[in-house]
Design a protein around this motif. Sequence first.
Motif, short mmCIF file in Angstrom:
data_model
loop_
_atom_site.label_atom_id
_atom_site.label_comp_id
_atom_site.label_asym_id
_atom_site.label_seq_id
_atom_site.Cartn_x
_atom_site.Cartn_y
_atom_site.Cartn_z
N LEU A 12 0.85 -1.18 0.00
CA LEU A 12 0.00 0.00 0.00
C LEU A 12 0.90 1.24 0.00
O LEU A 12 1.72 1.41 0.90
N HIS A 13 0.74 2.07 -1.01
CA HIS A 13 1.58 3.26 -1.14
C HIS A 13 0.92 4.44 -0.42
O HIS A 13 0.52 5.42 -1.03
N THR A 14 0.83 4.27 0.89
CA THR A 14 0.22 5.29 1.74
C THR A 14 1.26 5.80 2.73
O THR A 14 2.08 5.03 3.23
N PRO A 15 1.26 7.10 3.00
CA PRO A 15 2.28 7.66 3.90
C PRO A 15 2.02 7.32 5.36
O PRO A 15 0.92 6.85 5.72
N ILE A 16 3.02 7.54 6.18
CA ILE A 16 2.90 7.27 7.61
C ILE A 16 1.81 8.14 8.23
O ILE A 16 1.05 7.69 9.07
N ARG A 17 1.74 9.38 7.79
CA ARG A 17 0.64 10.27 8.18
C ARG A 17 -0.03 10.78 6.92
O ARG A 17 0.64 11.05 5.93
N PRO A 18 -1.34 10.93 6.92
CA PRO A 18 -2.04 11.35 5.70
C PRO A 18 -1.72 12.78 5.31
O PRO A 18 -1.34 13.60 6.17
N LEU A 44 9.27 0.34 -7.59
CA LEU A 44 9.76 0.59 -6.23
C LEU A 44 11.04 -0.19 -5.97
O LEU A 44 12.00 0.34 -5.40
N HIS A 45 11.07 -1.44 -6.39
CA HIS A 45 12.27 -2.25 -6.19
C HIS A 45 13.44 -1.66 -6.96
O HIS A 45 14.58 -1.64 -6.47
N SER A 46 13.18 -1.14 -8.17
CA SER A 46 14.25 -0.53 -8.97
C SER A 46 14.81 0.71 -8.29
O SER A 46 16.02 0.97 -8.33
N ILE A 47 13.93 1.49 -7.66
CA ILE A 47 14.37 2.72 -6.99
C ILE A 47 15.19 2.41 -5.75
O ILE A 47 16.17 3.09 -5.44
N LEU A 48 14.83 1.33 -5.05
CA LEU A 48 15.45 1.02 -3.76
C LEU A 48 16.52 -0.06 -3.84
O LEU A 48 17.02 -0.49 -2.80
N TRP A 49 16.89 -0.49 -5.04
CA TRP A 49 17.79 -1.64 -5.17
C TRP A 49 19.12 -1.43 -4.45
O TRP A 49 19.70 -2.38 -3.91
N SER A 50 19.63 -0.19 -4.39
CA SER A 50 20.96 0.05 -3.82
C SER A 50 21.01 -0.12 -2.30
O SER A 50 22.09 -0.21 -1.73
N THR A 51 19.85 -0.19 -1.65
CA THR A 51 19.86 -0.38 -0.19
C THR A 51 20.27 -1.80 0.17
O THR A 51 20.76 -2.04 1.28
N GLY A 52 20.05 -2.73 -0.74
CA GLY A 52 20.36 -4.13 -0.44
C GLY A 52 19.37 -4.76 0.50
O GLY A 52 19.54 -5.92 0.91
N SER A 53 18.33 -4.04 0.87
CA SER A 53 17.32 -4.55 1.79
C SER A 53 16.10 -5.01 1.02
O SER A 53 15.89 -4.63 -0.14
N SER A 54 15.28 -5.80 1.67
CA SER A 54 14.03 -6.22 1.05
C SER A 54 13.08 -5.02 1.00
O SER A 54 13.19 -4.09 1.81
N VAL A 55 12.18 -5.05 0.05
CA VAL A 55 11.20 -3.97 -0.10
C VAL A 55 9.88 -4.44 0.48
O VAL A 55 9.23 -5.34 -0.06
N ARG A 58 6.95 -1.10 5.09
CA ARG A 58 7.59 0.08 5.71
C ARG A 58 8.27 0.92 4.65
O ARG A 58 8.12 2.15 4.64
N GLU A 59 9.00 0.29 3.74
CA GLU A 59 9.69 1.04 2.70
C GLU A 59 8.68 1.75 1.79
O GLU A 59 8.89 2.91 1.40
N ALA A 60 7.58 1.07 1.47
CA ALA A 60 6.54 1.69 0.63
C ALA A 60 5.95 2.91 1.33
O ALA A 60 5.71 3.95 0.70
N SER A 61 5.73 2.82 2.63
CA SER A 61 5.16 3.94 3.38
C SER A 61 6.15 5.09 3.51
O SER A 61 5.75 6.27 3.47
N VAL A 62 7.43 4.77 3.66
CA VAL A 62 8.45 5.82 3.74
C VAL A 62 8.53 6.56 2.41
O VAL A 62 8.60 7.80 2.38
N CYS A 63 8.50 5.83 1.30
CA CYS A 63 8.54 6.47 -0.02
C CYS A 63 7.32 7.34 -0.24
O CYS A 63 7.42 8.46 -0.76
N ALA A 64 6.15 6.85 0.15
CA ALA A 64 4.92 7.64 0.01
C ALA A 64 4.98 8.87 0.90
O ALA A 64 4.50 9.95 0.52
N SER A 65 5.58 8.75 2.07
CA SER A 65 5.73 9.90 2.98
C SER A 65 6.67 10.94 2.36
O SER A 65 6.43 12.15 2.47
N PHE A 66 7.73 10.48 1.71
CA PHE A 66 8.64 11.38 1.01
C PHE A 66 7.87 12.17 -0.04
O PHE A 66 7.99 13.40 -0.14
N MET A 67 7.08 11.47 -0.83
CA MET A 67 6.35 12.13 -1.91
C MET A 67 5.35 13.14 -1.37
O MET A 67 5.23 14.25 -1.90
#
Length: 200
Positions: A12-18, A44-55, A58-67
């Motif tokens: 779900l591409h929803t931010p931590i806070r609306p 999303l996986h392509s954007i975050l590939w350099s972290t070496g972490s699973s997507v 939490r990662e989806a929510s952090v990205c949505a919060s950034f946006m």
Amino acid sequence: MGGDQEELLELLHTPIRPPRAGTPGEGIYLQLWQDYMAADPNRLHSILWSTGSSVGQREASVCASFMSFMGCNCGSGFTHAAEQMLTIGVQSSPSTSAEGRFLMAWALENKRYRGVNGGIRTIEAMLAKSDAFVATSFDRRVDWDAFSDITTTDYDTVECMVAWWACRDATEMRSIAKPMIEAETKRIQSRLFKAKEPSA
């Protein structure tokens, strides 16, 4: 379809806070991001590939919060500062690429200034699980517990988003969002759509 693909489709591409109703850029950028992710869940996986972490979620929510954050005044200020860095003479160094300049601008943006905003970092304001400030009898104070969930993986995720924010897709998204934000801001400020107050 592989397990990774199925996991990406379930995020779900929803931010931590609306997004806030009175700040139209937050909702507009979030909706554009959700549409962008829906068009190709592998992005999303392509954007975050350099972290070496699973997507994961939490990662989806952090990205949505950034946006969403990019649609507020602070996010707009960071974007402007990063774009201004692109006008500086370019040299043949990785740090002077568009991505490198956005990352340099982010390092300055995310610096902790004790005399500004209670000393909270931009990433803390972006990813706070609740309002970063609480009212006291005399003033407001920082609620440091609001940032207790922020991890080093979150820092890496946001850094990847900053790098993506410098790319062609993000630049095009900003050009799409700009007139939408201007129109919605104008609509909010207009008296045409305000309920008429009852006569005394």
